[in-house]
Design an enzyme around this catalytic site. Structure first.
Site, mmCIF file in Angstrom:
data_model
loop_
_atom_site.group_PDB
_atom_site.id
_atom_site.type_symbol
_atom_site.label_atom_id
_atom_site.label_comp_id
_atom_site.label_asym_id
_atom_site.label_seq_id
_atom_site.Cartn_x
_atom_site.Cartn_y
_atom_site.Cartn_z
ATOM 1 N NE ARG A 604 37.264 7.337 0.646
ATOM 2 C CZ ARG A 604 38.477 6.792 0.738
ATOM 3 N NH1 ARG A 604 39.536 7.573 0.892
ATOM 4 N NH2 ARG A 604 38.642 5.500 0.671
ATOM 5 C CB CYS A 653 31.710 2.471 -0.613
ATOM 6 S SG CYS A 653 32.603 0.921 -0.880
ATOM 7 C CD GLU A 723 33.646 6.351 0.984
ATOM 8 O OE1 GLU A 723 34.031 6.024 2.128
ATOM 9 O OE2 GLU A 723 33.942 5.727 -0.055
#
Length: 736
Positions: A604, A653, A723
């Site tokens: 990420r 998420c 995230e």
């Protein structure tokens, strides 16, 4: 030469090439133009005139020839595809010489003053109703006239550039020579070399030579015993009328062409951009810019300012142009700059020359008058320079601040003037500076709510919000933020993002227009994709063309730019599994294409996409398959996503998955599904989602994130990391 039907111009944004694009287009030739640094309004002028402005250095149609700017080196990577196919490649000057060889050409030559004189001449001919073809190397003030024009069977007025030697290819009908000062020292070893070049040009001139009376040029012209030499009277050294010489030259040139300009009121001439341009004026201060980049020009301009405003303190910001010129003429520059009361220096603008310490701006300082040598500083930061100059509101004496040079200091000149116009308010100055620097299709607005532009549907407003139409406008917006100290942040589709309730105090950039949404098939298994293209659209396009490997993108509700920034993934795949290369706008303003293998990528995260701005990328497929089989795979993934992910407003998420157990499973095991803070609720379908049931605030969402995170830490000893991003903020501000 035989007239081409299609041409490709490389480096078309400069003021030598852009007029040529307009001229050739007017002649009925198909013109495709590329530059990696177009500016407005030049780009829009080309487009509106019918020139095809393209965004990659590869034309859409096979050209009959390629014309390159002198700034494009003959060894450039841009030229290799054309060399391989044996497409003729010309320097700009060489092409113009050939293309106009059988036309009536009036060539304007000399070390300086060409642009203003050529502009004045074509403007005067327009005034008397006799427009001609022309190539002028600058923009007219207020863009009242385009810098290039083609009219069949007319005279062609053009500036002939001596800097690259292409002057040797011209044989004009009339030569208007303004001066013969030694310049372009990389091309001419001494002043005599340039004089010899002019002498040869005079010899090739078929009709008439026009030169200043009692000048070296008159001596040269008369030495070759030419049939027709006309002399005009230049201004005297004591005259404050800086434009009188140019006017006299234009008048004499018009007469040599057969036109009487005696009825033209030259006081109405609009002037040329960056030539003695007044940017701001009040009772106590005037701010100007001038393109002077030769000692003679510097002396003329500063002397004029002394005469016109003797009571004003003269403060000069000077940027040398080219290392070779600065090295050879350093002493002369320093002597002329001694006219300043205060002197501020900027680093040498190298143009296409490589850095040479001998030609750095510091080479001037040793020759400066003692009173200037002690105080003069080299500035490489605009804020520092602005602070040194101060505001007119703070000054107790009158001053004139003049920005002098041919490099990129015009950015600083206009930024400083914008601050003066707005009494130092940086946001008003930001808007003022950009008023005529963005294309008409770019959106720039103040105080725009952001919540509706995200998938979470929460948050406040942006002080500034922009949707740049193309990469040039994006670069201009980024540059303006740097100049005015305004923070900026990129925003994609607004997924995986929470906007704070207080909004964002800077500029939010969003790549939303058609330019950014390009998806095109360039080879059997590769796509070129704009950073604003939605991932689901990329997936569908790949499916339609039978490309395998893009299926996982169907389940990610964002754009390619956002996906590159956070290396977005789903179903075991990540974005950088597809990447061949990415083109970035880097912090220094350059655009660079970086191979995927050279990028710093993690879970990420992509460092280059955080430090720069992704513009477009080349994505590779795993291979090919029947589109129906691909569609079946996509439908299976979509069905799985719909059955496991909530449909209410969310940011995707919330937490990254720890190595041991997925975050959603951890939260579910703790019985936190349905946990709420106001209208923000942990989803009953997937515990790693927080949904907005309607009317939630960012504060409620963030509070719920903190509560869930703390519960997991207390019971499992794991510290979940978010995230999702939080616009313009770091999670440490909320979670520490």
């Amino acid at each position: 030469m035989k007239s081409p039907k299609t041409v490709f111009l490389l480096g078309a944004g400069g003021m030598g090439m852009a007029p040529l694009a307009l001229y050739l287009n007017g002649a009925g030739i198909r013109v495709e133009a590329f530059d990696d640094h177009f500016v407005e309004p030049v780009r829009t002028q080309l487009l509106e005139s019918g020139v095809e402005v393209i965004d990659e250095p590869l034309p859409r149609n096979p050209p009959d020839c390629v014309i390159r700017s002198s700034a494009i080196d003959k060894e450039s990577e841009y030229l290799k595809p054309f060399l391989k196919r044996r497409v003729p490649i010309f320097r700009r000057g060489d092409f113009v010489a050939r293309f106009t060889a059988h036309r009536k050409v009036l060539a304007v030559v000399g070390s300086h003053g060409k642009t203003t004189t050529a502009g004045m001449l074509v403007w005067a001919l327009e005034e008397i109703g006799h427009p001609v073809s022309y190539l002028v190397g600058g923009r007219f003030e207020k863009d009242t006239i385009l810098p290039g024009q083609f009219i069949r069977d007319s005279w062609v007025v053009l500036e002939v550039d001596e800097s690259d030697g292409s002057i040797d290819g011209f044989s004009p009908s009339v030569t208007l020579a303004l001066n013969s000062d030694w310049d372009h020292v990389d091309q001419y070893s001494a002043g005599e070399s340039f004089e010899e070049t002019l002498k040869n040009l005079f010899t090739r001139t078929s009709h008439e030579i026009v030169v200043p009376r009692k000048s070296k040029l008159q001596e040269i012209a008369e030495s070759i015993d030419h049939d027709s030499v006309t002399c005009f009277y230049p201004r005297s050294e004591e005259s404050a009328d800086f434009l009188s010489t140019n006017q006299a030259a234009a008048f004499a040139a018009g007469k040599s062409m057969g036109f009487d300009l005696s009825e033209v009121d030259f006081n109405l001439f609009p002037g040329m951009k960056r030539r003695q341009s007044v940017l701001f004026e009040s009772e106590s201060r005037i701010v100007m810019e001038d393109y002077a980049h030769h000692p003679t020009e510097v002396r003329s301009f500063l002397s004029q300012r002394r005469i016109l405003q003797p009571e004003h303190f003269l403060r000069v910001i000077f940027q040398p142009h080219r290392f070779s010129r600065t090295e050879k003429l350093a002493k002369l520059f320093a002597e002329e700059l001694s006219l300043a009361d205060d002197l501020y220096l900027l680093p040498t603008y190298g143009a296409f020359e490589k850095f040479d310490p001998a030609g750095a701006v510091e080479a001037l300082t040793g020759y400066l008058a003692p009173r200037l040598r002690k105080e003069t500083v080299v500035f490489d930061d605009f804020t520092d320079l602005r602070s040194a100059l101060g505001s007119s509101l703070e000054s107790s004496k009158k001053d004139q601040i003049v920005f002098v040079g041919a490099g990129d200091l015009e950015r600083w000149a206009h930024a400083f003037a914008a601050f003066e116009k707005t009494n130092g308010n940086k946001h008003d100055a930001f808007s003022c500076f950009l008023a005529d620097r963005l294309s008409p299709t770019t959106i720039l607005r103040a105080n725009i709510p952001l919540g509706s532009k995200t998938t979470m549907k929460v948050g406040g407003s942006a002080r500034w919000y922009a949707e740049p139409a193309h990469s040039e406008d994006l670069r201009m917006l980024v540059d303006a933020c740097e100049l005015f100290g305004i923070p900026r942040v990129m925003m994609g589709r607004g997924s995986n993002l929470i906007v704070p309730d207080q909004g964002y105090g800077g500029l939010v950039l969003r790549l939303k227009g058609s330019f950014w949404k390009e998806i095109s098939l360039r080879s059997d298994n590769n796509l070129i994709v704009g950073a604003g293209a939605r991932l689901q659209e990329i997936c569908r396009y790949a499916c339609k063309n039978g490309l395998v490997g893009f299926e996982f993108l169907e389940g990610i509700p964002g754009t390619l730019g956002g996906a590159l920034r956070m290396n977005a993934g789903a179903m075991g795949w990540e974005t950088f599994d597809l990447v061949e290369w990415v083109s970035f706008l880097l912090p220094d303003g350059s655009i660079r294409k970086i191979p995927g293998t050279d990028l710093t990528v993690g879970y990420r995260y992509c460092r280059e996409a955080y430090e720069g701005i992704a513009l477009r990328a080349k994505l590779r497929a795993e291979g090919r398959s029947d589109h129906r089989a691909i569609r079946t795979a996509i439908d299976k993934l979509a069905s799985k996503r719909r059955s496991t992910q909530p449909r209410e407003s969310s940011a995707g998420c919330i937490f990254r998955n720890p190595e041991e157990t997925p975050a959603g499973k951890l939260i579910d095991q703790l019985g936190l599904k349905g946990e709420r803070e106001g209208s923000a609720v942990v989803s009953n379908l997937h515990a790693n989602f927080i949904v907005n049931e309607g009317g939630a605030t960012a504060e409620e969402v963030i509070s719920l994130i903190k509560r869930v995170r703390e519960r997991v830490r207390e019971t499992r000893g794991l510290l979940l990391e978010p995230e999702v991003g939080i616009l313009g903020k770091d999670w440490n501000e909320y979670l520490s």
